[in-house]
Write a protein that holds these residues in place. Sequence first.
Motif, mmCIF file in Angstrom:
data_model
loop_
_atom_site.group_PDB
_atom_site.id
_atom_site.type_symbol
_atom_site.label_atom_id
_atom_site.label_comp_id
_atom_site.label_asym_id
_atom_site.label_seq_id
_atom_site.Cartn_x
_atom_site.Cartn_y
_atom_site.Cartn_z
ATOM 1 N N GLU A 143 6.385 -9.059 -2.042
ATOM 2 C CA GLU A 143 5.273 -9.999 -1.901
ATOM 3 C C GLU A 143 3.942 -9.259 -1.885
ATOM 4 O O GLU A 143 2.964 -9.687 -2.510
ATOM 5 N N VAL A 144 3.902 -8.135 -1.179
ATOM 6 C CA VAL A 144 2.679 -7.326 -1.120
ATOM 7 C C VAL A 144 2.334 -6.803 -2.507
ATOM 8 O O VAL A 144 1.184 -6.876 -2.951
ATOM 9 N N GLY B 162 -4.669 -8.435 -7.908
ATOM 10 C CA GLY B 162 -6.025 -7.967 -7.649
ATOM 11 C C GLY B 162 -6.524 -8.124 -6.229
ATOM 12 O O GLY B 162 -7.712 -7.915 -5.955
ATOM 13 N N HIS B 163 -5.652 -8.466 -5.283
ATOM 14 C CA HIS B 163 -6.068 -8.636 -3.900
ATOM 15 C C HIS B 163 -6.304 -7.284 -3.219
ATOM 16 O O HIS B 163 -5.568 -6.325 -3.451
ATOM 17 N N SER B 164 -7.300 -7.226 -2.386
ATOM 18 C CA SER B 164 -7.539 -6.054 -1.546
ATOM 19 C C SER B 164 -6.557 -6.076 -0.375
ATOM 20 O O SER B 164 -5.836 -7.059 -0.173
ATOM 21 N N ASN B 165 -6.531 -4.987 0.403
ATOM 22 C CA ASN B 165 -5.669 -4.975 1.584
ATOM 23 C C ASN B 165 -6.017 -6.143 2.511
ATOM 24 O O ASN B 165 -5.139 -6.790 3.072
ATOM 25 N N LYS B 166 -7.308 -6.392 2.656
ATOM 26 C CA LYS B 166 -7.748 -7.502 3.507
ATOM 27 C C LYS B 166 -7.277 -8.832 2.936
ATOM 28 O O LYS B 166 -6.852 -9.723 3.672
ATOM 29 N N GLY B 167 -7.337 -8.969 1.605
ATOM 30 C CA GLY B 167 -6.892 -10.192 0.962
ATOM 31 C C GLY B 167 -5.400 -10.403 1.117
ATOM 32 O O GLY B 167 -4.943 -11.524 1.333
ATOM 33 N N VAL C 290 -0.077 -4.402 6.467
ATOM 34 C CA VAL C 290 -0.125 -4.325 5.008
ATOM 35 C C VAL C 290 -0.066 -2.871 4.557
ATOM 36 O O VAL C 290 0.670 -2.530 3.618
ATOM 37 N N LYS C 291 -0.819 -2.006 5.210
ATOM 38 C CA LYS C 291 -0.828 -0.584 4.844
ATOM 39 C C LYS C 291 0.558 0.028 5.008
ATOM 40 O O LYS C 291 0.977 0.872 4.204
ATOM 41 N N ARG D 234 -2.357 2.825 -5.698
ATOM 42 C CA ARG D 234 -2.258 1.429 -6.101
ATOM 43 C C ARG D 234 -2.075 1.263 -7.605
ATOM 44 O O ARG D 234 -1.251 0.465 -8.063
ATOM 45 N N SER D 235 -2.836 2.021 -8.384
ATOM 46 C CA SER D 235 -2.744 1.884 -9.842
ATOM 47 C C SER D 235 -1.362 2.273 -10.331
ATOM 48 O O SER D 235 -0.822 1.657 -11.262
ATOM 49 N N GLY D 236 -0.759 3.267 -9.688
ATOM 50 C CA GLY D 236 0.593 3.670 -10.062
ATOM 51 C C GLY D 236 1.607 2.578 -9.764
ATOM 52 O O GLY D 236 2.508 2.304 -10.560
ATOM 53 N N ALA D 237 1.459 1.942 -8.599
ATOM 54 C CA ALA D 237 2.371 0.859 -8.224
ATOM 55 C C ALA D 237 2.237 -0.322 -9.173
ATOM 56 O O ALA D 237 3.235 -0.916 -9.596
#
Length: 218
Positions: A163-164, A171-176, A188-189, A204-207
């Motif tokens: 889900e994360v 495109g969601h930030s950690n806060k989003g 989340v982290k 993040r880009s790799g994931a």
Amino acid sequence: MTAPLRLVLVDDHEMVLHGLVAMLGHFATEVVITGQATTATAALTLVADERPDVVLCDVRIGKESGLDLCRQITAQYPETKVVLLTVYDDEHYLYQALRVGASGYILKRIDGQELVAHLRRVRDGETVIDHALAGRVALSAARLSAGEFWPGAHLGLTQRESEVLELLVSGHSNKGVASKLVVSEDTVKTHIRGLYRKLGVSDRSGAIAVALREGLFR
């Protein structure tokens, strides 16, 4: 005759509470509102004092979580049912609600007669889901029964990590992500570190690249 259902309302918006009171006033022989609260703390006090049949609350109560409140109520007062009444037409919130013990998930566009019918069903031991979401839930159940688990399961991801990752791809930030899943940014982290490790990436880009390459989300 069946005794009126005893109900506590929880929402951080006074206007919403007034609207619910007015709407349910037409069903006074079926539903009795025993209290109203605008915070989770006040709600817990009300439940302790009134022991209602059902608590009707939003997913978010100001800066507090209605899901956390639901978890506390169902743990401390198992005879009281909790129904989430919200504007969030989102499976993430629905699944979260069911995980923490909610007996219902209803969207705020519902009318009074249907709301009362749902509340009575909940008091009788049923779980109710807004018809706008029920079809999606049925589809998810069908996929699970067919062995199609959550995206990324074959890579070792837990359902929550999946889900994360889906939200990161969107495109969601950690806060989003935290807001969507109704958890803290620290949680989340932790999930992000876990999915990085399992996907063999460091950022993040790799994931996101792995998710796209594997076609995890359509």
